[in-house]
Design an enzyme around this catalytic site. Structure first.
Site, PDB file in Angstrom:
ATOM      1  N   SER A  95       0.869  -1.179   0.000  1.00 13.12           N
ATOM      2  CA  SER A  95       0.000   0.000   0.000  1.00 13.12           C
ATOM      3  C   SER A  95       0.904   1.225   0.000  1.00 13.12           C
ATOM      4  O   SER A  95       2.130   1.098   0.123  1.00 13.12           O
ATOM      5  CB  SER A  95      -0.930   0.005   1.223  1.00 13.12           C
ATOM      6  N   LEU A 109      -3.289   1.524   7.099  1.00 17.86           N
ATOM      7  CA  LEU A 109      -3.703   2.633   6.250  1.00 17.86           C
ATOM      8  C   LEU A 109      -3.078   2.562   4.857  1.00 17.86           C
ATOM      9  O   LEU A 109      -1.960   2.079   4.689  1.00 17.86           O
ATOM     10  CB  LEU A 109      -3.320   3.970   6.891  1.00 17.86           C
ATOM     11  N   HIS A 120       3.645  -4.966   2.835  1.00 19.92           N
ATOM     12  CA  HIS A 120       3.124  -5.572   4.065  1.00 19.92           C
ATOM     13  C   HIS A 120       3.580  -7.012   4.235  1.00 19.92           C
ATOM     14  O   HIS A 120       3.914  -7.440   5.341  1.00 19.92           O
ATOM     15  CB  HIS A 120       1.592  -5.533   4.059  1.00 19.92           C
ATOM     16  N   LEU A 122       5.224 -10.678   2.024  1.00 19.66           N
ATOM     17  CA  LEU A 122       5.618 -11.557   0.926  1.00 19.66           C
ATOM     18  C   LEU A 122       5.555 -12.967   1.491  1.00 19.66           C
ATOM     19  O   LEU A 122       6.129 -13.247   2.544  1.00 19.66           O
ATOM     20  CB  LEU A 122       7.035 -11.234   0.442  1.00 19.66           C
ATOM     21  N   TYR A 166      16.411  -9.879   2.428  1.00 21.26           N
ATOM     22  CA  TYR A 166      16.025  -8.627   1.781  1.00 21.26           C
ATOM     23  C   TYR A 166      17.234  -7.824   1.322  1.00 21.26           C
ATOM     24  O   TYR A 166      17.154  -7.087   0.331  1.00 21.26           O
ATOM     25  CB  TYR A 166      15.120  -7.815   2.705  1.00 21.26           C
TER      26      TYR A 166
END
Length: 205
Positions: A95, A109, A120, A122, A166
């Site tokens: 988002s 939000l 948010h 994976l 990451y």
């Protein structure tokens, strides 16, 4: 035309040739591998994969079913699913966020005027793990974001043991995240995303 349909790297990787039936007539088959944005209709499949992936590790999910439906209704263009023969095997849900760092409010939000894409979650289906699918999906997602004119960077938060994964995807650690969930603490990570104009000149987006 949607942003997704205009991007060749999000179309099926390859298609299987139509199979022949016993009578010699050809029948349609699903793409062997396909990447596309998710829809609210995919929410249950998403949640089943996420629940199995996270509850056994942390005891909770980043997004619950109603939250998945919430984001897939508000900003489906910031999600990406990997489908094998029509079956969801891995996904990302994001988002928009409008601040430099993530806060507790970022968990629920979507800020339409934001330029940071908050990733948010994976997750990869258990039978498809240890095959590099998470890295491939993240690469494709970042390529997709580079063709969105409003996206400037990607943000996520993860536990310490996921930082090396990451980092291999190109993210850099920003330090401890302000967000906590129960007893869990997180590291916040960031990846720069170049804007639409650059990619249009250099990659045909």
């Amino acid at each position: 035309m949607s942003a997704l349909s205009a991007l060749p790297f999000l179309k099926p990787v390859h298609l299987r040739s139509p199979r022949s039936s016993p009578g010699g007539q050809r029948r349609h088959t699903l793409p062997a591998s396909e990447f596309r944005c998710l829809s609210p209709e995919d929410a249950v499949s998403v949640f089943e994969i996420e629940r199995e992936a996270f509850i056994s590790v942390s005891g909770d999910c980043p997004l619950h079913l109603d939250e998945i439906r919430h984001f897939l209704n508000l900003c489906p263009e910031l999600s990406l699913g990997w489908f094998e023969e029509g079956r969801l095997v891995a996904f990302i849900i994001g988002s928009l966020w409008d601040q430099d760092r993530l806060s507790q409010a970022a968990l629920t939000l979507h800020k339409p005027q934001g330029t940071a894409v908050h990733i948010h979650v994976l997750a990869v289906h258990r039978t498809f793990r240890q095959q590099g699918k998470g890295s491939i999906l993240m690469w494709r997602y970042l390529q997709y974001l580079r063709c969105l004119p409003f996206a400037r960077r990607a943000l996520l938060m993860c536990e310490d043991f996921l930082v090396p994964f990451y980092q291999k995807c190109g993210f850099k650690a920003l330090g401890p995240c302000e967000v906590t969930v129960g007893d869990l603490a997180f590291i916040e990570m960031q990846h720069p995303v170049r804007g639409h104009a650059f990619m249009r000149r250099n990659s045909g987006c």
